[in-house]
Design an enzyme around this catalytic site. Sequence first.
Site, PDB file in Angstrom:
ATOM      1  N   GLY A 178      74.343 -10.701  -3.868  1.00 44.80           N
ATOM      2  CA  GLY A 178      75.569  -9.904  -3.795  1.00 44.80           C
ATOM      3  C   GLY A 178      75.654  -8.810  -4.838  1.00 44.80           C
ATOM      4  O   GLY A 178      76.704  -8.213  -5.038  1.00 44.80           O
TER       5      GLY A 178
ATOM      6  N   GLU B 166      76.373 -20.576  -5.095  1.00 44.39           N
ATOM      7  CA  GLU B 166      77.839 -20.524  -5.272  1.00 44.39           C
ATOM      8  C   GLU B 166      78.426 -21.927  -5.270  1.00 44.39           C
ATOM      9  O   GLU B 166      79.371 -22.229  -6.012  1.00 44.39           O
ATOM     10  CB  GLU B 166      78.452 -19.645  -4.162  1.00 44.39           C
ATOM     11  CG  GLU B 166      78.137 -18.173  -4.411  1.00 44.39           C
ATOM     12  CD  GLU B 166      77.986 -17.329  -3.154  1.00 44.39           C
ATOM     13  OE1 GLU B 166      78.394 -17.764  -2.063  1.00 44.39           O
ATOM     14  OE2 GLU B 166      77.444 -16.209  -3.283  1.00 44.39           O
TER      15      GLU B 166
ATOM     16  N   ASN C 298      74.329 -15.736   6.341  1.00 41.97           N
ATOM     17  CA  ASN C 298      75.293 -16.596   5.653  1.00 41.97           C
ATOM     18  C   ASN C 298      76.587 -15.794   5.517  1.00 41.97           C
ATOM     19  O   ASN C 298      76.689 -14.923   4.664  1.00 41.97           O
ATOM     20  CB  ASN C 298      74.721 -16.973   4.271  1.00 41.97           C
ATOM     21  CG  ASN C 298      75.714 -17.740   3.413  1.00 41.97           C
ATOM     22  OD1 ASN C 298      76.762 -18.174   3.894  1.00 41.97           O
ATOM     23  ND2 ASN C 298      75.380 -17.902   2.137  1.00 41.97           N
ATOM     24  N   TRP C 299      77.525 -16.101   6.384  1.00 42.09           N
ATOM     25  CA  TRP C 299      78.767 -15.314   6.408  1.00 42.09           C
ATOM     26  C   TRP C 299      79.682 -15.663   5.230  1.00 42.09           C
ATOM     27  O   TRP C 299      80.671 -14.977   4.999  1.00 42.09           O
ATOM     28  CB  TRP C 299      79.520 -15.552   7.721  1.00 42.09           C
ATOM     29  CG  TRP C 299      78.836 -15.009   8.944  1.00 42.09           C
ATOM     30  CD1 TRP C 299      77.607 -14.387   9.002  1.00 42.09           C
ATOM     31  CD2 TRP C 299      79.331 -15.024  10.289  1.00 42.09           C
ATOM     32  NE1 TRP C 299      77.315 -14.027  10.296  1.00 42.09           N
ATOM     33  CE2 TRP C 299      78.355 -14.401  11.109  1.00 42.09           C
ATOM     34  CE3 TRP C 299      80.506 -15.512  10.894  1.00 42.09           C
ATOM     35  CZ2 TRP C 299      78.524 -14.253  12.495  1.00 42.09           C
ATOM     36  CZ3 TRP C 299      80.661 -15.357  12.260  1.00 42.09           C
ATOM     37  CH2 TRP C 299      79.690 -14.729  13.049  1.00 42.09           C
ATOM     38  N   LYS C 300      79.373 -16.730   4.531  1.00 45.87           N
ATOM     39  CA  LYS C 300      80.207 -17.189   3.402  1.00 45.87           C
ATOM     40  C   LYS C 300      81.669 -17.336   3.865  1.00 45.87           C
ATOM     41  O   LYS C 300      81.912 -17.644   5.035  1.00 45.87           O
ATOM     42  CB  LYS C 300      80.058 -16.251   2.204  1.00 45.87           C
ATOM     43  CG  LYS C 300      78.580 -16.068   1.823  1.00 45.87           C
ATOM     44  CD  LYS C 300      78.355 -15.405   0.502  1.00 45.87           C
ATOM     45  CE  LYS C 300      76.862 -15.291   0.235  1.00 45.87           C
ATOM     46  NZ  LYS C 300      76.545 -14.701  -1.050  1.00 45.87           N
TER      47      LYS C 300
ATOM     48  N   SER D 273      70.480  -9.853  -1.647  1.00 48.13           N
ATOM     49  CA  SER D 273      70.560  -8.421  -1.330  1.00 48.13           C
ATOM     50  C   SER D 273      69.481  -7.952  -0.359  1.00 48.13           C
ATOM     51  O   SER D 273      69.008  -6.817  -0.470  1.00 48.13           O
ATOM     52  CB  SER D 273      70.547  -7.583  -2.616  1.00 48.13           C
ATOM     53  OG  SER D 273      71.678  -7.908  -3.416  1.00 48.13           O
TER      54      SER D 273
ATOM     55  N   GLY E 118      73.338 -12.548   3.139  1.00 46.31           N
ATOM     56  CA  GLY E 118      74.787 -12.636   2.986  1.00 46.31           C
ATOM     57  C   GLY E 118      75.454 -11.371   3.488  1.00 46.31           C
ATOM     58  O   GLY E 118      75.688 -11.195   4.687  1.00 46.31           O
ATOM     59  N   GLY E 119      75.748 -10.450   2.581  1.00 45.36           N
ATOM     60  CA  GLY E 119      76.502  -9.234   2.896  1.00 45.36           C
ATOM     61  C   GLY E 119      76.047  -8.522   4.159  1.00 45.36           C
ATOM     62  O   GLY E 119      76.865  -8.165   5.021  1.00 45.36           O
TER      63      GLY E 119
ATOM     64  N   GLU F  57      66.532 -17.967  -3.749  1.00 47.20           N
ATOM     65  CA  GLU F  57      67.544 -16.928  -3.959  1.00 47.20           C
ATOM     66  C   GLU F  57      67.789 -16.748  -5.452  1.00 47.20           C
ATOM     67  O   GLU F  57      68.565 -17.503  -6.056  1.00 47.20           O
ATOM     68  CB  GLU F  57      68.865 -17.345  -3.301  1.00 47.20           C
ATOM     69  CG  GLU F  57      68.781 -17.553  -1.811  1.00 47.20           C
ATOM     70  CD  GLU F  57      70.150 -17.367  -1.149  1.00 47.20           C
ATOM     71  OE1 GLU F  57      70.242 -16.509  -0.279  1.00 47.20           O
ATOM     72  OE2 GLU F  57      71.106 -18.058  -1.523  1.00 47.20           O
TER      73      GLU F  57
ATOM     74  N   HIS G 112      73.656 -23.922  -1.981  1.00 43.46           N
ATOM     75  CA  HIS G 112      73.767 -22.496  -2.302  1.00 43.46           C
ATOM     76  C   HIS G 112      74.235 -22.362  -3.756  1.00 43.46           C
ATOM     77  O   HIS G 112      75.021 -23.175  -4.244  1.00 43.46           O
ATOM     78  CB  HIS G 112      74.761 -21.811  -1.346  1.00 43.46           C
ATOM     79  CG  HIS G 112      74.724 -20.330  -1.468  1.00 43.46           C
ATOM     80  ND1 HIS G 112      75.375 -19.661  -2.484  1.00 43.46           N
ATOM     81  CD2 HIS G 112      74.082 -19.382  -0.739  1.00 43.46           C
ATOM     82  CE1 HIS G 112      75.133 -18.361  -2.359  1.00 43.46           C
ATOM     83  NE2 HIS G 112      74.358 -18.166  -1.309  1.00 43.46           N
TER      84      HIS G 112
END
Length: 252
Positions: free
Chosen positions: A175, A99, A9-11, A215, A236-237, A169, A97
């Site tokens: 993150g 966010e 997930n590149w966000k 993470s 993500g990251g 999640e 998600h």
Amino acid sequence: MRKKVIAGNWKMNKNLEESQKLATELVNIIKDEINNNAQIVICAPFTSLYAISSIIKGSKIALGAQNCYTKNSGAYTGEISTEMLKSVGVSYVIIGHSERREYFTESNAFLAEKINAVLAHDMTPIFCCGETLSQREQGIHIDFVNAQLSESLFHLSDSDIQKVVIAYEPIWAIGTGVTASTAQAQEMHELIRKHIASKYGNDIAEKIIIQYGGSMKPENAKELLSCKDVDGGLIGGASLKARDFVDIIKNA
Ligand code: PGA
């Protein structure tokens, strides 16, 4: 045996040029280094999807989007329909998600409509659920996650529920560098599967892919992905660096 699905997930990261570079790197490294049968997905920003779809053509990577709207077309300024996503080669769409739930106040009922829109175009929704730290501390996390599942997914038929990938999640792990322990992840994944079984029966629940997200990185992927009920990861990251993402996929 459930297939493992590893999705990046590149966000809101990577402009067009950066996206093309990362996708090209991934195609090359994955071709040389990955020989397991995990399904690999990259969920890029809308602005990069079309360009990436030609880069990953013929590779092991499928294309994912991070969001969609519920309607097919019309006067909804700024929104993107599932029909549009399908037309540029998307086959997975992240729905709900944390966010989006937090910053764009997306409700369980609204997310149920998005799930329908994704399924209507024969794509796979990656449905996110998960609790905050304070909900976990209050001991209400299981009820909270179960309600997210019931309210957004339990209207689906026996056949449609099997087309959904669920991503657990825990918000406190997204993150933050803090990962759920393998015991915490396995416990929640098992409870999610039980909750699905309570509505759809064991046979169907056993087929549902439940990813862990929060993470996940090369250092902890092996432990997490070896849990009985953890069927992949939403990353993500660590998905923003080709080397790290591939090192996670190797553990699938
Ligand atoms: P993270 O993000 O891997 O950076 O924690 C996961 C996600 O939000 O999907």
